[in-house]
Scaffold this motif. Sequence first.
Motif, PDB file in Angstrom:
ATOM      1  N   CYS A   2      26.247  39.646  26.273  1.00 22.50           N
ATOM      2  CA  CYS A   2      26.942  38.885  27.318  1.00 22.50           C
ATOM      3  C   CYS A   2      28.453  38.885  27.151  1.00 22.50           C
ATOM      4  O   CYS A   2      29.156  38.349  28.006  1.00 22.50           O
ATOM      5  CB  CYS A   2      26.423  37.452  27.360  1.00 22.50           C
ATOM      6  SG  CYS A   2      24.716  37.365  27.919  1.00 22.50           S
ATOM      7  N   TYR A   5      30.501  39.969  30.071  1.00 23.81           N
ATOM      8  CA  TYR A   5      30.557  38.986  31.155  1.00 23.81           C
ATOM      9  C   TYR A   5      31.332  37.737  30.734  1.00 23.81           C
ATOM     10  O   TYR A   5      32.094  37.185  31.521  1.00 23.81           O
ATOM     11  CB  TYR A   5      29.142  38.619  31.603  1.00 23.81           C
ATOM     12  CG  TYR A   5      28.329  39.846  31.947  1.00 23.81           C
ATOM     13  CD1 TYR A   5      28.663  40.621  33.048  1.00 23.81           C
ATOM     14  CD2 TYR A   5      27.265  40.249  31.158  1.00 23.81           C
ATOM     15  CE1 TYR A   5      27.944  41.761  33.359  1.00 23.81           C
ATOM     16  CE2 TYR A   5      26.535  41.388  31.467  1.00 23.81           C
ATOM     17  CZ  TYR A   5      26.880  42.136  32.566  1.00 23.81           C
ATOM     18  OH  TYR A   5      26.175  43.264  32.870  1.00 23.81           O
ATOM     19  N   THR A   8      35.175  37.945  30.983  1.00 27.00           N
ATOM     20  CA  THR A   8      35.756  38.215  32.301  1.00 27.00           C
ATOM     21  C   THR A   8      36.947  37.302  32.557  1.00 27.00           C
ATOM     22  O   THR A   8      36.900  36.101  32.270  1.00 27.00           O
ATOM     23  CB  THR A   8      34.696  37.996  33.405  1.00 27.00           C
ATOM     24  OG1 THR A   8      33.625  38.900  33.182  1.00 27.00           O
ATOM     25  CG2 THR A   8      35.269  38.209  34.783  1.00 27.00           C
ATOM     26  N   TYR A  13      36.747  34.832  38.997  1.00 28.08           N
ATOM     27  CA  TYR A  13      35.758  33.898  39.543  1.00 28.08           C
ATOM     28  C   TYR A  13      36.363  32.603  40.057  1.00 28.08           C
ATOM     29  O   TYR A  13      35.642  31.713  40.515  1.00 28.08           O
ATOM     30  CB  TYR A  13      34.595  33.641  38.570  1.00 28.08           C
ATOM     31  CG  TYR A  13      34.938  33.199  37.172  1.00 28.08           C
ATOM     32  CD1 TYR A  13      35.216  31.872  36.896  1.00 28.08           C
ATOM     33  CD2 TYR A  13      34.931  34.110  36.120  1.00 28.08           C
ATOM     34  CE1 TYR A  13      35.494  31.461  35.605  1.00 28.08           C
ATOM     35  CE2 TYR A  13      35.208  33.707  34.824  1.00 28.08           C
ATOM     36  CZ  TYR A  13      35.486  32.380  34.573  1.00 28.08           C
ATOM     37  OH  TYR A  13      35.766  31.976  33.290  1.00 28.08           O
TER      38      TYR A  13
END
Length: 100
Positions: A2, A5, A8, A13
């Motif tokens: 992970c 991710y 990021t 986001y």
Amino acid sequence: MCRVYASTDPQRYDSTTRSVRLQGCVTSVRLENEFWEILETLASEQGMSAAQFISQLHAEVIEDRGVVPNLASMLRVACAVHLHLRAQPATPAAHSRKLA
């Protein structure tokens, strides 16, 4: 696994609200910046602004389905579909070569 991710950039986001005109009415759409970037790319490929692209997509969904119950969700899914299609091989021959 992970880490890709989890690392990021938060800017991707973070959400941004933009106004678009749909069927003559101005409405606001709030999406994560990553989705706005994808929509801008899709629009550019069609020779449109993101607002024009969203308006046309909305009109086509209305024509096909009669209603868009959740515009933001529909736009996110359109982005996901675009990414899935882009990831697929262009032709059956290309797919066969990958399997060999």
